[in-house]
Design a protein around this motif. Structure first.
Motif, PDB file in Angstrom:
ATOM      1  N   ASP A 253       0.944  -1.235   0.060  1.00 16.70           N
ATOM      2  CA  ASP A 253       0.056  -0.092   0.154  1.00 16.70           C
ATOM      3  C   ASP A 253       0.819   1.234   0.035  1.00 16.70           C
ATOM      4  O   ASP A 253       2.064   1.263   0.416  1.00 16.70           O
ATOM      5  N   THR A 254       0.259   2.318  -0.458  1.00 12.72           N
ATOM      6  CA  THR A 254       1.137   3.387  -0.681  1.00 12.72           C
ATOM      7  C   THR A 254       0.388   5.017  -0.308  1.00 12.72           C
ATOM      8  O   THR A 254       0.129   5.741  -1.108  1.00 12.72           O
ATOM      9  N   PRO A 255       0.300   4.876   1.097  1.00 14.28           N
ATOM     10  CA  PRO A 255      -0.224   6.151   1.665  1.00 14.28           C
ATOM     11  C   PRO A 255       0.852   7.234   1.184  1.00 14.28           C
ATOM     12  O   PRO A 255       1.969   7.205   1.213  1.00 14.28           O
ATOM     13  N   GLU A 256       0.224   8.468   0.919  1.00 13.19           N
ATOM     14  CA  GLU A 256       0.941   9.682   0.304  1.00 13.19           C
ATOM     15  C   GLU A 256       0.549  10.871   1.156  1.00 13.19           C
ATOM     16  O   GLU A 256      -0.530  11.372   1.500  1.00 13.19           O
ATOM     17  N   GLN A 257       1.813  11.441   1.754  1.00 13.66           N
ATOM     18  CA  GLN A 257       2.072  12.529   2.619  1.00 13.66           C
ATOM     19  C   GLN A 257       0.912  12.207   3.990  1.00 13.66           C
ATOM     20  O   GLN A 257       0.515  13.112   4.866  1.00 13.66           O
ATOM     21  N   GLU A 258       0.948  10.775   4.513  1.00 18.33           N
ATOM     22  CA  GLU A 258       0.077  10.343   5.745  1.00 18.33           C
ATOM     23  C   GLU A 258       0.595   8.972   6.046  1.00 18.33           C
ATOM     24  O   GLU A 258       1.456   8.307   5.389  1.00 18.33           O
ATOM     25  N   ILE A 259       0.449   8.761   7.447  1.00 21.75           N
ATOM     26  CA  ILE A 259       1.030   7.660   8.117  1.00 21.75           C
ATOM     27  C   ILE A 259      -0.471   7.000   8.599  1.00 21.75           C
ATOM     28  O   ILE A 259      -1.315   7.399   9.021  1.00 21.75           O
ATOM     29  N   LEU A 260      -0.451   5.721   8.203  1.00 19.92           N
ATOM     30  CA  LEU A 260      -1.677   4.908   8.498  1.00 19.92           C
ATOM     31  C   LEU A 260      -1.556   4.418   9.994  1.00 19.92           C
ATOM     32  O   LEU A 260      -0.830   4.781  10.708  1.00 19.92           O
ATOM     33  N   ALA A 261      -2.686   4.102  10.543  1.00 23.39           N
ATOM     34  CA  ALA A 261      -3.166   3.703  11.926  1.00 23.39           C
ATOM     35  C   ALA A 261      -2.048   2.404  12.194  1.00 23.39           C
ATOM     36  O   ALA A 261      -1.870   2.171  13.455  1.00 23.39           O
ATOM     37  N   GLY A 262      -1.641   1.659  11.186  1.00 25.83           N
ATOM     38  CA  GLY A 262      -0.896   0.831  11.374  1.00 25.83           C
ATOM     39  C   GLY A 262      -1.803  -0.633  12.035  1.00 25.83           C
ATOM     40  O   GLY A 262      -2.721  -0.925  11.458  1.00 25.83           O
ATOM     41  N   ALA A 263      -1.203  -1.272  13.019  1.00 20.84           N
ATOM     42  CA  ALA A 263      -1.976  -2.468  13.505  1.00 20.84           C
ATOM     43  C   ALA A 263      -2.587  -3.189  12.366  1.00 20.84           C
ATOM     44  O   ALA A 263      -3.998  -3.232  12.165  1.00 20.84           O
ATOM     45  N   GLY A 264      -2.035  -4.112  12.156  1.00 23.25           N
ATOM     46  CA  GLY A 264      -2.759  -4.972  11.067  1.00 23.25           C
ATOM     47  C   GLY A 264      -2.649  -4.763   9.807  1.00 23.25           C
ATOM     48  O   GLY A 264      -3.042  -5.833   8.896  1.00 23.25           O
ATOM     49  N   GLN A 265      -1.943  -3.816   9.420  1.00 27.57           N
ATOM     50  CA  GLN A 265      -2.042  -3.392   8.088  1.00 27.57           C
ATOM     51  C   GLN A 265      -0.885  -4.448   7.310  1.00 27.57           C
ATOM     52  O   GLN A 265       0.006  -4.967   8.002  1.00 27.57           O
ATOM     53  N   ASP A 266      -1.046  -4.718   6.135  1.00 28.84           N
ATOM     54  CA  ASP A 266      -0.209  -5.627   5.299  1.00 28.84           C
ATOM     55  C   ASP A 266       0.980  -4.723   4.966  1.00 28.84           C
ATOM     56  O   ASP A 266       1.345  -3.721   5.926  1.00 28.84           O
ATOM     57  N   TYR A 267       1.874  -4.992   3.867  1.00 26.49           N
ATOM     58  CA  TYR A 267       2.991  -4.168   3.597  1.00 26.49           C
ATOM     59  C   TYR A 267       2.559  -2.892   3.248  1.00 26.49           C
ATOM     60  O   TYR A 267       1.628  -2.750   2.344  1.00 26.49           O
ATOM     61  N   TRP A 268       3.323  -1.816   3.906  1.00 24.14           N
ATOM     62  CA  TRP A 268       2.801  -0.292   3.407  1.00 24.14           C
ATOM     63  C   TRP A 268       4.085   0.566   3.556  1.00 24.14           C
ATOM     64  O   TRP A 268       4.855   0.315   4.349  1.00 24.14           O
ATOM     65  N   GLU A 269       4.016   1.808   2.703  1.00 23.70           N
ATOM     66  CA  GLU A 269       5.160   2.665   2.760  1.00 23.70           C
ATOM     67  C   GLU A 269       4.556   4.028   2.499  1.00 23.70           C
ATOM     68  O   GLU A 269       3.557   4.323   1.742  1.00 23.70           O
ATOM     69  N   SER A 270       4.931   4.823   3.675  1.00 25.06           N
ATOM     70  CA  SER A 270       4.250   6.195   3.441  1.00 25.06           C
ATOM     71  C   SER A 270       5.217   7.056   2.613  1.00 25.06           C
ATOM     72  O   SER A 270       6.520   7.164   3.044  1.00 25.06           O
ATOM     73  N   CYS A 271       4.940   7.665   1.450  1.00 24.59           N
ATOM     74  CA  CYS A 271       5.774   8.597   0.629  1.00 24.59           C
ATOM     75  C   CYS A 271       5.407  10.102   1.262  1.00 24.59           C
ATOM     76  O   CYS A 271       4.374  10.377   1.396  1.00 24.59           O
ATOM     77  N   MET A 272       6.434  10.810   1.331  1.00 26.14           N
ATOM     78  CA  MET A 272       6.454  12.201   2.082  1.00 26.14           C
ATOM     79  C   MET A 272       7.387  12.940   1.424  1.00 26.14           C
ATOM     80  O   MET A 272       8.514  12.600   1.063  1.00 26.14           O
ATOM     81  N   THR A 273       6.919  14.382   1.299  1.00 32.12           N
ATOM     82  CA  THR A 273       7.905  15.247   0.774  1.00 32.12           C
ATOM     83  C   THR A 273       8.812  15.914   1.988  1.00 32.12           C
ATOM     84  O   THR A 273       8.329  15.650   3.102  1.00 32.12           O
ATOM     85  N   ILE A 274      10.067  16.331   1.560  1.00 32.01           N
ATOM     86  CA  ILE A 274      10.772  16.992   2.928  1.00 32.01           C
ATOM     87  C   ILE A 274      10.428  18.322   3.074  1.00 32.01           C
ATOM     88  O   ILE A 274      10.958  19.089   4.206  1.00 32.01           O
ATOM     89  N   ASN A 275       9.948  18.996   2.030  1.00 38.80           N
ATOM     90  CA  ASN A 275       9.494  20.349   2.103  1.00 38.80           C
ATOM     91  C   ASN A 275       7.973  20.289   1.701  1.00 38.80           C
ATOM     92  O   ASN A 275       7.215  19.609   1.914  1.00 38.80           O
ATOM     93  N   ASN A 276       7.615  21.327   0.593  1.00 40.54           N
ATOM     94  CA  ASN A 276       6.415  21.161   0.382  1.00 40.54           C
ATOM     95  C   ASN A 276       5.874  20.516  -1.183  1.00 40.54           C
ATOM     96  O   ASN A 276       4.970  20.672  -1.716  1.00 40.54           O
ATOM     97  N   ASN A 277       7.210  20.395  -2.003  1.00 39.78           N
ATOM     98  CA  ASN A 277       6.861  19.658  -3.297  1.00 39.78           C
ATOM     99  C   ASN A 277       7.757  18.419  -3.556  1.00 39.78           C
ATOM    100  O   ASN A 277       8.841  18.087  -2.673  1.00 39.78           O
ATOM    101  N   TRP A 278       7.037  17.838  -4.649  1.00 39.71           N
ATOM    102  CA  TRP A 278       7.946  16.703  -5.051  1.00 39.71           C
ATOM    103  C   TRP A 278       9.308  17.114  -5.832  1.00 39.71           C
ATOM    104  O   TRP A 278      10.304  16.832  -5.452  1.00 39.71           O
TER     105      TRP A 278
END
Ligand code: FHN
Length: 429
Positions: A253-278
């Motif tokens: 799974d690929t949440p973007e600019q957010e962090i899942l609640a976790g707990a029982g999630q399968d494989y997931w990766e949160s992608c985020m910017t280090i400033n305001n833009n990609w």
């Protein structure tokens, strides 16, 4: 004479054990670096004196294809040094790099046989960026991976009728998919051996889950060990990035600019910017603090995910200084606390108040309490506590810590001198 038809394996029916084995390095790696780099770094978020867009600038300002193509002729990143980028990634504690091979604008950042709209033919740079970076990753012991956009604003058959990027009278998406998209991906795998293919731009109406499943299988038959995200099909639920249905194509799974609640999630990766833009924006000075970046890494790890943190290099080929500084601080922190981050799984109870997260060694032997704030030089543990009579340590500190029972809780006296900035790890059995 009958043509040899190689039996295509159906990887959509891969066993859970086989997937676990294939994903193990990725699961243990935990921390990756995203790189959004292309000819959009030339306008750097500004067009005709107006801001907005970054890697979307062609769409944001409705730039006609022929005008946008001129940026390719200006793209000449003479300060690009792949070895330096890999050194920055290693100093950050990054274990894999995902760079844009082709973003939505359709420009190919490698020497492609399928198009002249690429780094070798359309830019004065005439160096194969993906080759240089994949070689440097290999030499540096970092996994090399590619982001590839299904949506393509330049290919004549890729955009539907009525799109401002429609470049031909009767676009034939099947032709784009079968004679361009898939052959380019096969070319990328053959030339640069990416460990992951990170798809994006799958939201276009022409793309379907069935095409995603077909593409997933096509690619895995070329490279069986390949890892492919869930944006290869249509199973992603918006920016939350989780699968809408169980058998959606893609490995994680690929949440973007957010962090899942976790707990029982399968494989997931949160992608985020280090400033305001990609992509690179010269006016973007809103860098996240090292505290926030380390808190994100800890929070995501405690919830069983991976953190894919993005940098947007300049048109000169440099990763912006503020990004390099923050990545170095993350690396310094990981040098002390890496045992609680890499090759761990989410803790028994990953959330206890706002300032503590828990991870566990993969074998379950050790639990790590990672905290970023303590009162009066003491840490109170409630739900996750050390075994009676066991010693507990702080990572980076030689001597065991003093701890006592306080009612049903455990009170830990912190060492006079802390081993690092931003957050600290208690190791217990
Ligand atoms: O449209 C893209 C965007 O440019 C960027 O690549 C992000 C990163 O994951 N993905 C899409 C927006 O969701």
């Amino acid at each position: 004479m009958s043509s040899a038809v190689f039996a295509q394996k159906n990887y959509l029916e891969e066993s859970k054990e086989a997937k676990t084995k294939r994903m193990q390095w990725w699961d243990d790696a935990t921390f990756g670096m995203f790189i959004h780099w292309g000819i959009y770094s030339v306008p750097a978020g500004e067009y005709n004196g107006k801001g907005g867009g970054a890697e979307w600038i062609m769409e944001t300002h409705k730039i006609p294809t022929a005008e946008y193509e001129k940026y390719a002729a200006q793209f000449n990143p003479q300060q690009f040094d792949a070895k330096q980028w890999v050194e920055i990634a290693k100093n950050a504690g990054v274990k894999y790099i995902v760079i844009t091979s082709k973003h939505h604008d359709g420009f190919s950042m490698w020497d492609s046989k399928l198009t002249k709209y690429d780094i070798m033919d359309a830019s004065p740079f005439k160096r194969d960026i993906l080759k240089e970076l994949s070689d440097a990753c290999k030499a540096g012991g970092i996994k090399f991976a590619l982001y590839h956009s299904i949506m393509d604003w330049h290919q004549p058959d890729a955009m539907s009728k009525g799109s401002i990027h429609q470049n031909t009278v009767n676009p034939d998406f099947n032709k784009y998919r079968e004679e361009y998209l898939k052959p380019q991906l096969a070319e990328l795998i053959k030339k640069y051996d990416p460990a992951i293919l990170w798809f994006d731009g799958e939201w276009i109406p022409e793309w379907t889950e069935a095409q995603g499943k077909d593409l997933y299988n096509y690619l895995r038959n070329i490279k069986p060990s390949l890892i492919i995200n869930n944006r290869v099909g249509k199973g992603r639920d918006g920016m939350q990035g989780v699968k809408k249905y169980k058998d959606a194509a893609g490995d994680y799974d690929t949440p973007e600019q957010e962090i899942l609640a976790g707990a029982g999630q399968d494989y997931w990766e949160s992608c985020m910017t280090i400033n305001n833009n990609w992509g690179y924006v010269k006016a973007d000075h809103n860098w996240k603090s090292s505290q926030t970046l380390i808190d994100n890494l800890v929070d995501i790890t405690a919830k069983g995910g991976n953190y894919l943190l993005n940098v947007g290099p300049s048109p000169e080929g440099l990763i912006p200084g503020p990004s390099v500084e923050r990545l170095k601080e993350m690396g310094d922190w990981l040098k002390v606390n890496k045992e609680a981050i890499y090759a761990t799984k989410g803790g028994k109870t990953y959330k206890e108040g706002e300032h503590i997260r828990f991870t566990q060694s993969n074998n379950g032997k050790f639990t790590y309490a990672i905290f970023n704030k303590a009162d009066n030089n003491e840490l109170l543990l409630k739900t996750v506590q050390p075994k009676e009579g066991s010693k507990i340590y702080m990572l980076g500190v030689k001597e065991p810590l003093v701890w006592t029972k306080k009612g049903g809780d455990v009170l830990i006296k912190l060492p006079a001198e802390l081993p690092c900035k931003y957050a600290w790890t208690i190791k217990m059995m």
